[in-house]
Design a protein around this motif. Structure first.
Motif, PDB file in Angstrom:
ATOM      1  N   PHE A 181       0.826  -1.214   0.000  1.00 48.16           N
ATOM      2  CA  PHE A 181       0.000   0.000   0.000  1.00 48.16           C
ATOM      3  C   PHE A 181       0.855   1.258   0.000  1.00 48.16           C
ATOM      4  N   ARG A 182       0.513   2.158  -0.922  1.00 47.37           N
ATOM      5  CA  ARG A 182       1.068   3.509  -0.963  1.00 47.37           C
ATOM      6  C   ARG A 182       0.023   4.406  -1.606  1.00 47.37           C
ATOM      7  N   LEU A 183       0.138   5.699  -1.357  1.00 50.98           N
ATOM      8  CA  LEU A 183      -0.732   6.660  -2.033  1.00 50.98           C
ATOM      9  C   LEU A 183      -0.569   6.536  -3.545  1.00 50.98           C
ATOM     10  N   PHE A 184       0.630   6.290  -3.976  1.00 46.12           N
ATOM     11  CA  PHE A 184       0.951   6.141  -5.394  1.00 46.12           C
ATOM     12  C   PHE A 184       0.101   5.041  -6.040  1.00 46.12           C
ATOM     13  N   THR A 185       0.081   3.853  -5.412  1.00 44.75           N
ATOM     14  CA  THR A 185      -0.700   2.748  -5.966  1.00 44.75           C
ATOM     15  C   THR A 185      -2.193   2.951  -5.739  1.00 44.75           C
ATOM     16  N   LEU A 186      -2.543   3.665  -4.658  1.00 47.17           N
ATOM     17  CA  LEU A 186      -3.959   3.965  -4.404  1.00 47.17           C
ATOM     18  C   LEU A 186      -4.572   4.692  -5.604  1.00 47.17           C
ATOM     19  N   LEU A 187      -3.872   5.696  -6.095  1.00 45.46           N
ATOM     20  CA  LEU A 187      -4.427   6.516  -7.162  1.00 45.46           C
ATOM     21  C   LEU A 187      -4.524   5.771  -8.491  1.00 45.46           C
ATOM     22  N   ALA A 188      -3.782   4.683  -8.600  1.00 47.53           N
ATOM     23  CA  ALA A 188      -3.841   3.883  -9.834  1.00 47.53           C
ATOM     24  C   ALA A 188      -4.595   2.577  -9.614  1.00 47.53           C
ATOM     25  N   SER A 189      -5.172   2.377  -8.428  1.00 49.93           N
ATOM     26  CA  SER A 189      -5.717   1.072  -8.060  1.00 49.93           C
ATOM     27  C   SER A 189      -6.846   0.608  -8.976  1.00 49.93           C
ATOM     28  N   ASN A 190      -7.705   1.524  -9.396  1.00 47.98           N
ATOM     29  CA  ASN A 190      -8.818   1.118 -10.265  1.00 47.98           C
ATOM     30  C   ASN A 190      -8.303   0.576 -11.590  1.00 47.98           C
ATOM     31  N   GLU A 191      -7.302   1.247 -12.156  1.00 40.46           N
ATOM     32  CA  GLU A 191      -6.729   0.774 -13.414  1.00 40.46           C
ATOM     33  C   GLU A 191      -5.983  -0.544 -13.228  1.00 40.46           C
ATOM     34  N   ILE A 192      -5.336  -0.705 -12.090  1.00 37.85           N
ATOM     35  CA  ILE A 192      -4.551  -1.925 -11.853  1.00 37.85           C
ATOM     36  C   ILE A 192      -5.460  -3.143 -11.711  1.00 37.85           C
ATOM     37  N   ILE A 193      -6.559  -3.022 -10.963  1.00 37.80           N
ATOM     38  CA  ILE A 193      -7.427  -4.201 -10.805  1.00 37.80           C
ATOM     39  C   ILE A 193      -8.086  -4.569 -12.124  1.00 37.80           C
ATOM     40  N   ASN A 194      -8.258  -3.588 -13.008  1.00 37.10           N
ATOM     41  CA  ASN A 194      -8.860  -3.877 -14.304  1.00 37.10           C
ATOM     42  C   ASN A 194      -7.881  -4.548 -15.266  1.00 37.10           C
ATOM     43  N   LEU A 195      -6.610  -4.661 -14.855  1.00 34.88           N
ATOM     44  CA  LEU A 195      -5.634  -5.381 -15.667  1.00 34.88           C
ATOM     45  C   LEU A 195      -5.800  -6.898 -15.527  1.00 34.88           C
ATOM     46  N   SER A 196      -6.547  -7.315 -14.498  1.00 46.21           N
ATOM     47  CA  SER A 196      -6.774  -8.755 -14.318  1.00 46.21           C
ATOM     48  C   SER A 196      -7.647  -9.260 -15.458  1.00 46.21           C
ATOM     49  N   ASN A 197      -7.380 -10.448 -15.898  1.00 47.98           N
ATOM     50  CA  ASN A 197      -8.145 -11.032 -17.000  1.00 47.98           C
ATOM     51  C   ASN A 197      -9.367 -11.749 -16.450  1.00 47.98           C
ATOM     52  N   GLY A 198     -10.187 -11.009 -15.719  1.00 48.18           N
ATOM     53  CA  GLY A 198     -11.363 -11.585 -15.094  1.00 48.18           C
ATOM     54  C   GLY A 198     -12.176 -10.519 -14.386  1.00 48.18           C
TER      55      GLY A 198
END
Length: 821
Positions: A181-198
């Motif tokens: 967890f970091r503020l950095f990853t927080l702000l990108a979290s929505n895009e990151i979870i959408n990288l999952s193939n599911g």
């Protein structure tokens, strides 16, 4: 995604509408702060999401179920999950039958068949998809889950292995990605979870679990790197703040720079009585940061653009000033970079005397800067190293190895820095509106202080986070966390809007539906991107800026008690809006609420009335106490009053939590007029929090009602409470005696009754009234005796003063139009 999010909102709203507030906030688990409403809605949401994935694989699996239960499969899956824990309702089966009927289920089917799927075995193959969904949904909400890694353990446990095998038979499986967890990853979290193939299912404190086909490829670390790199480099509009700061630097000494344009005044401007001036005389360090410190987060193209725009804008009016800035303030790590490019060997200010055409030199500066950034590396090794160390689980490490040694380590977070020209710590402090304080005991005092300061560096990630903390996500915050996690579909639609707060305590006292209280607190369903809250899908957390709730709050990087007391009243409203989740007030975005059985309202400043221990219905009673503070705080005109009230509430609550309700701190002329309309809720809370409070509420209300009947035309406050004050004075006079409890109480009661007899006629103060007053006064003095025994005489006296004031408030409001409100 919007279609998916829209379809779940009416289903959740319907579920919230069939639960009343008190049963919704009840504890659902012994090991984690899951309220009943949060747990059941979460299991329902997860069950629906799993069912949808099964439907995408085999639509026919739900045909017979939809027909049998006369429901769309999505509603069916949600409500079966929602009803699975009905035995935890206070009203047990009778209440559960009412809820099942409201949801249009056959009561016996819902309670004695469908609800057993979460913990039971598969009843038949027809119900297989619902059984899988509800069972795994409940598994994902187990209190003992502390990490996404624990899901792997539970997948293999005997209780759930059959459900996992059945899920696999549809070609589906649960997978996870773990993250730091970091503020950095927080702000990108929505895009990151959408990288999952599911389908992202649930967010935990250290990552997320998603449902996908068994043979789907893992999440690519390169794709995560690309998302974070794009986020860090920012957008073109981010250049405005950088240019404004450089402009401020140049304009601070504009008169000097203009004099340099005149050859006749140039030397006298650069020297003072023959002695060379320092760079700081023209470019003060407080205003003039190094160019590379300021543009560190911009892409190479934008760095060049900023430099060229500054040069073009000022090359005609203060060319010497702009040239001086880029020569002396370009890079902290290579201070002579521009000077070497221009072939300048002299020191400042000697070389400035020799420059006759600064515009030609500025054109060369532009070429030097273009050359520097056009040859920049395409791969950010600092970011690459961070991604490789921060993400694990079902991921594919398709990033190149970092073979170089770090140039330095970040003084803030310890991350390896591979940039040859890292940003100085001074820039981090300036972004947060602070100062660079240096305490290095191993260094000789004041020895080369500038060198020591400039040797402290921060990584690009901390630089980016500091810029966000300054411009976008200013502290302090309300930090909402969910245990063990929260369904992603639910996290995406929950939001908070303080402008919608209305009739909160009225709805609470009437025990309205959870949905009604949720909305009155500012709770909102918002499936769009313009959320007021900041959501971290990688750590089951929601951040709400205090400035969005209380507009007058200011940026505070270290929370102080006054600020905490001022914004605390909004904490229970935010908790209710997020289905009664724990809330922490902090200036540190890394903080999370403490985990306990009941919901917690914590900070570095904690009060006994913000968290109840070892009592039944902790959630409900804690929320009532915090809402009483919300109702009372408006009586205060200044910070001192607020602080005094909060402290007195804490002091009184140390004896019994209910006593905090009657603690108000200082009083002024508007006190009674302000509190009177709010007395109904406060009295309601007094009676709900503890046995002492219940007795005190009933006794004082009865005394006030009888006084109102006997003495409607009381001319002063003393006419109303004087008799009780006389009894209290007598009670404390006997503190130092060896009298038994009953004797002390009897003396105090008799003193109060004698005072009333002297005040009222026998026609009004009848024997029946005396009997009523005797028993109720006996209760009040019995409580005072217990208070004195549990604390000390001085605190007991303070509490007795609050009790007499409360009696006066009750007297004033009985029969008044505000009483029913």
């Amino acid at each position: 995604m919007i279609e998916q999010e829209n379809e779940i909102i009416p289903i959740i709203e319907n579920a919230l509408s069939v639960l009343n507030f008190e049963e919704g906030v009840r504890e659902a688990k012994y090991k984690s702060p899951q309220s009943y409403v949060f747990h059941t809605v979460s299991v329902g949401t997860l069950s629906m999401d799993i069912c949808k994935s099964i439907y995408d694989v085999e639509p026919s699996a739900f045909a017979s179920l939809e027909k049998a239960y006369n429901k769309n499969f999505k509603e069916l899956c949600f409500y079966v999950g929602f009803l699975h824990d009905w035995n935890k309702l206070e009203g047990k089966e009778d209440r559960a039958k009412e809820i099942a009927k409201a949801l249009k289920f056959d009561e016996n089917q819902a309670l004695h068949f469908l609800s057993l799927f979460a913990e039971g075995t598969l009843p038949d193959n027809v119900h297989l998809p619902i059984w899988i969904s509800v069972k795994l949904a409940d598994m994902l909400m187990i209190s003992d889950i502390r990490s996404v890694n624990d899901v792997v353990k539970y997948k293999e446990s005997p209780s759930y292995v059959d459900a996992i095998k059945a899920l696999n038979s549809y070609g589906l499986d649960l997978k996870y990605v773990s993250s730091t967890f970091r503020l950095f990853t927080l702000l990108a979290s929505n895009e990151i979870i959408n990288l999952s193939n599911g389908v992202p299912l649930i967010s935990y404190t250290d990552g997320f679990v998603y449902l996908s086909k068994k043979d789907s490829p893992p999440v690519s670390l390169l794709s995560i790197y690309n998302v974070l790199e794009k986020l860090m480099e920012g957008k073109e509009e981010g250049t405005d703040a950088v240019k404004d700061k450089i402009e401020k630097c140049l304009n601070s000494k504009r008169e000097f720079f203009e004099k340099l344009n005149d050859p006749n005044s140039r030397k006298s401007t650069l020297y003072n009585e023959g002695k060379a001036k320092q760079v700081n005389a023209f470019l003060p360090s407080k205003l003039c940061s190094y160019f590379e410190d300021q543009v560190g987060l911009l892409s190479p193209e934008l760095k060049v653009k900023v430099a060229e725009e500054i040069i073009e804008r000022h090359k005609d009016d203060i060319p010497y000033g702009v040239l001086m800035y880029f020569i002396e303030k370009f890079s902290s790590s290579d201070k002579d970079y521009i000077k070497k490019g221009l072939g300048i060997k002299e020191k400042f200010p000697h070389y400035m005397e020799e420059i006759d055409d600064p515009i030609v030199m500025l054109d060369k500066v532009k070429n030097i800067i273009r050359g520097k950034y056009s040859s920049s590396k395409t791969t950010d090794l600092t970011l690459l190293s961070f991604v490789k160390k921060s993400f694990s689980g079902y991921v594919q490490d398709d990033l190149p190895e970092v073979k170089e040694k770090p140039y330095d380590y970040c003084v803030v977070c310890g991350t390896s820095i591979y940039d040859k020209e890292p940003v100085r710590f001074k820039q981090f402090a300036e972004l947060l509106s602070g100062k660079t304080e240096i305490f290095i005991p191993r260094e000789t005092a004041l020895d080369e202080i500038d060198r020591i300061r400039d040797d402290l560096h921060i990584c690009k990630i901390c630089n980016y986070e500091a810029s966000q903390l300054k411009n976008t996500i200013q502290p302090p915050y309300f930090i909402v966390s969910f245990y063990p996690g929260i369904p992603v579909s639910l996290l995406k639609i929950l939001d908070y809007d303080a402008s919608k707060i209305a009739n909160v305590t009225k709805n609470v006292t009437s025990n309205s539906s959870y949905l009604e209280v949720f909305r009155s607190c500012g709770g909102n369903f918002n499936e769009l991107t313009n959320k007021k809250s900041i959501v971290d899908y990688l750590s089951s957390k929601v951040i709400i800026k205090a400035s969005d709730v209380a507009p007058k709050s200011r940026i505070i990087t270290r929370l102080d008690k006054t600020t905490f007391n001022k914004i605390l009243p909004y904490a229970p409203l935010i908790s209710i809006s997020y289905l009664s989740a724990p809330v922490k007030i902090s200036s540190t975005i890394l903080d999370i609420p403490e985990e306990s059985r009941s919901i917690d309202f914590s900070s570095e400043f904690n009060y006994t009335w913000t968290k109840l221990e070892n009592k039944e219905e902790n959630n409900y009673k804690t929320l009532l106490l915090l809402l009483s503070y919300y109702e009372k705080i408006g009586v205060c005109k200044d910070d001192n009053c607020i602080n005094e009230m909060a402290s007195e509430m804490d002091l009184f609550a140390s004896v019994d939590p209910s006593l905090s309700v009657v603690a108000f701190g200082e009083e002024d002329n508007r006190f009674f007029s302000y509190i009177s309309p709010r007395s109904y809720f406060l009295n309601f809370t007094l009676g709900k929090v503890s046995k002492m409070g219940e007795t005190l509420k009933n006794s004082l209300y009865s005394i006030a009602a009888n006084l109102k009947e006997m003495n409607k035309q009381a001319k002063s406050k003393y006419d109303v409470i004087g008799f009780l004050r006389d009894g209290i004075d007598m009670f404390f006079k006997t503190s130092s005696t060896n009298l038994a409890k009953d004797d002390r109480i009897g003396i105090a009661v008799n003193a109060s009754l004698s005072s009333l007899e002297n005040q009222l006629s026998e026609k009004v103060f009848t024997d029946d009234k005396k009997k009523i007053m005797y028993y109720k006064l006996n209760d009040v003095f019995s409580i005072l005796y217990d208070i004195e025994n549990q604390s000390d005489r001085s605190l007991a006296i303070s509490i007795s003063n609050a009790i007499t004031n409360w009696l006066y408030i009750l007297y004033k409001t009985i029969g008044d139009k505000n009483e029913s409100k």
